[in-house]
Design a protein around this motif. Structure first.
Motif, PDB file in Angstrom:
ATOM      1  N   PRO A  69       0.805  -1.232   0.000  1.00 49.39           N
ATOM      2  CA  PRO A  69       0.000   0.000   0.000  1.00 49.39           C
ATOM      3  C   PRO A  69       0.840   1.285   0.000  1.00 49.39           C
ATOM      4  CG  PRO A  69       0.331  -0.731   2.246  1.00 49.39           C
ATOM      5  CD  PRO A  69       1.171  -1.637   1.371  1.00 49.39           C
ATOM      6  N   HIS A  70       2.079   1.214  -0.522  1.00 50.90           N
ATOM      7  CA  HIS A  70       3.009   2.338  -0.318  1.00 50.90           C
ATOM      8  C   HIS A  70       3.145   3.294  -1.498  1.00 50.90           C
ATOM      9  CE1 HIS A  70       4.119   0.099   3.187  1.00 50.90           C
ATOM     10  NE2 HIS A  70       4.762  -0.839   2.531  1.00 50.90           N
ATOM     11  N   LYS A  71       2.491   2.987  -2.640  1.00 49.54           N
ATOM     12  CA  LYS A  71       2.795   3.711  -3.879  1.00 49.54           C
ATOM     13  C   LYS A  71       2.560   5.222  -3.785  1.00 49.54           C
ATOM     14  CE  LYS A  71       2.062   0.914  -7.840  1.00 49.54           C
ATOM     15  NZ  LYS A  71       1.125   0.318  -8.803  1.00 49.54           N
ATOM     16  N   GLU A  72       1.552   5.613  -3.021  1.00 51.96           N
ATOM     17  CA  GLU A  72       1.270   7.054  -2.902  1.00 51.96           C
ATOM     18  C   GLU A  72       2.105   7.667  -1.771  1.00 51.96           C
ATOM     19  OE1 GLU A  72      -1.450   4.848  -2.736  1.00 51.96           O
ATOM     20  OE2 GLU A  72      -2.041   5.028  -4.842  1.00 51.96           O
ATOM     21  N   ALA A  85       4.979  10.204 -12.737  1.00 50.50           N
ATOM     22  CA  ALA A  85       4.618   9.780 -11.380  1.00 50.50           C
ATOM     23  C   ALA A  85       3.858  10.897 -10.662  1.00 50.50           C
ATOM     24  CB  ALA A  85       5.868   9.392 -10.601  1.00 50.50           C
ATOM     25  N   ALA A  86       4.262  12.152 -10.917  1.00 52.11           N
ATOM     26  CA  ALA A  86       3.574  13.285 -10.290  1.00 52.11           C
ATOM     27  C   ALA A  86       2.137  13.349 -10.786  1.00 52.11           C
ATOM     28  CB  ALA A  86       4.315  14.580 -10.597  1.00 52.11           C
ATOM     29  N   PHE A  87       1.923  13.117 -12.084  1.00 49.81           N
ATOM     30  CA  PHE A  87       0.570  13.142 -12.644  1.00 49.81           C
ATOM     31  C   PHE A  87      -0.276  12.018 -12.041  1.00 49.81           C
ATOM     32  CE2 PHE A  87      -2.755  11.873 -15.527  1.00 49.81           C
ATOM     33  CZ  PHE A  87      -3.361  13.088 -15.838  1.00 49.81           C
ATOM     34  N   GLY A 103      11.670   9.143  -7.786  1.00 54.32           N
ATOM     35  CA  GLY A 103      10.512   8.269  -7.937  1.00 54.32           C
ATOM     36  C   GLY A 103       9.966   8.319  -9.349  1.00 54.32           C
ATOM     37  N   TYR A 104       9.714   7.145  -9.916  1.00 49.98           N
ATOM     38  CA  TYR A 104       9.145   7.027 -11.267  1.00 49.98           C
ATOM     39  C   TYR A 104       7.882   6.185 -11.196  1.00 49.98           C
ATOM     40  CZ  TYR A 104      13.869   8.324 -12.828  1.00 49.98           C
ATOM     41  OH  TYR A 104      15.061   8.970 -13.031  1.00 49.98           O
ATOM     42  N   GLY A 133      -8.755   4.920 -11.263  1.00 52.70           N
ATOM     43  CA  GLY A 133      -7.785   4.841 -10.171  1.00 52.70           C
ATOM     44  C   GLY A 133      -6.370   5.076 -10.680  1.00 52.70           C
ATOM     45  N   GLY A 134      -5.389   4.597  -9.905  1.00 50.42           N
ATOM     46  CA  GLY A 134      -3.982   4.830 -10.230  1.00 50.42           C
ATOM     47  C   GLY A 134      -3.589   4.251 -11.583  1.00 50.42           C
TER      48      GLY A 134
END
Ligand code: NAP
Length: 274
Positions: A69-72, A85-87, A103-104, A133-134
């Protein structure tokens, strides 16, 4: 695999992480090019994320993949975030350059590479996508740069509208569908929700609306009910394992500066997914 005093360490942070298919895939890629690298799973509890990121620097890891659960949340701990990644608002790959962490997000490019591999070109085409979603963000970021138009559909309309608005800001021709009734007119239909992971799940769209020759791409890694229905109707049916493969290939490239042996990665992934 030979671990030596000079082996560069990469890996994946997740919680849980035991289900990850990336370790065999990445280790097969290092082995195929005889690179002195290894890839290991790290079970990082959500409370330990900040110290785990600090450990990338302290232990001089070359980089890591980041999964649920760490991607954000990982973004706040990195030095630089690339534009994609920012988008997306999520990072799936971290590169450590002498203590500086970037981070990419390689999901969207991975998706596009998997299309290119099948000689599918979105230039001038109309695309329909379910989900906001993501994964939909990552894929949408690239789709709008190629396709003529993108139509979004999903369960929570505010989220769908927000993604449409954000994609318009980067130049996309994007609209929102309220009923997914005109599916037959799209060149490509992308399924970007978790529906289909379990056979009991409802279909995300009405499969009877699909037309022969359309491309149906389900981001879920397995051959879902939607893909089976699409194939029955003469569509080109693609599963998410292609995107999974290529997002990993791009992470490999970011860490090593080399293009991986994609077939070695594919074989390892197939063996793992079964
Ligand atoms: P996410 O950020 O949680 O978004 C999930 C999306 O699916 C949201 O739009 C959500 O709608 C919708 N959704 C969830 N459950 C639903 C349901 N029961 N009915 C209708 N819509 C539903 O997840 P994600 O990261 O985008 O991942 C989506 C899928 O893509 C997952 O299956 C994941 O495994 C897959 N994926 C594959 C790859 C690959 O390499 N192939 C990479 C990334 C993700 P709401 O906004 O209403 O909640």
């Amino acid at each position: 695999m030979r671990i030596t005093g000079t082996t560069r360490v990469t890996g994946i942070f997740g919680w849980p992480v035991g289900h990850s298919v990336s370790p065999p895939m990445q280790n097969a890629a290092f082995k195929a090019l005889a690179l002195d690298y290894c890839y290991v799973p790290f079970a990082v509890h959500p409370d330990a994320l900040s110290s785990a990121v600090e450990a990338i620097r302290a232990l001089n890891l070359r980089g890591v993949n980041i999964t649920i659960p760490h991607k954000e949340r990982v973004m706040a701990h990195l030095d630089t975030i690339d534009a994609e990644a920012a988008f997306v608002g999520a990072v799936n790959t971290v590169v450590n350059d002498g203590g500086r962490l970037t981070g990419y997000n390689t999901d969207g490019r991975g998706f596009m590479q998997s299309l290119a591999e099948q000689a599918i070109d979105l230039d001038g085409k109309d695309v329909f996508m379910v989900g906001a979603g993501g994964a939909a963000r990552a894929v949408g970021y690239y789709v709008v740069q190629k396709a003529r138009s993108l139509v979004l559909y999903g369960r929570t309309m505010e989220r769908v509208e927000r993604l449409a608005e954000d994609l318009r800001k980067i130049g996309g021709t994007v609209s929102v569908s309220r009923d997914a009734k005109d599916l037959g007119r799209y060149y490509l239909i992308i399924q970007a929700t978790p529906l289909g992971l379990y056979d009991a799940d409802p279909l995300p769209v009405d499969a009877d609306l699909l037309e022969k020759g359309q491309v149906v791409y389900d981001l879920v890694y397995k051959k879902t009910k939607l893909l089976r229905e699409a194939r029955k109707r003469g569509c080109v049916a693609l599963a998410g394992d292609g995107m999974l493969l290529w997002q990993g290939a791009l992470a490999f490239e970011l860490w090593t500066g080399r293009k991986p042996d994609i077939d070695a990665m594919r074989r390892a992934l197939r063996r793992t997914l079964g």
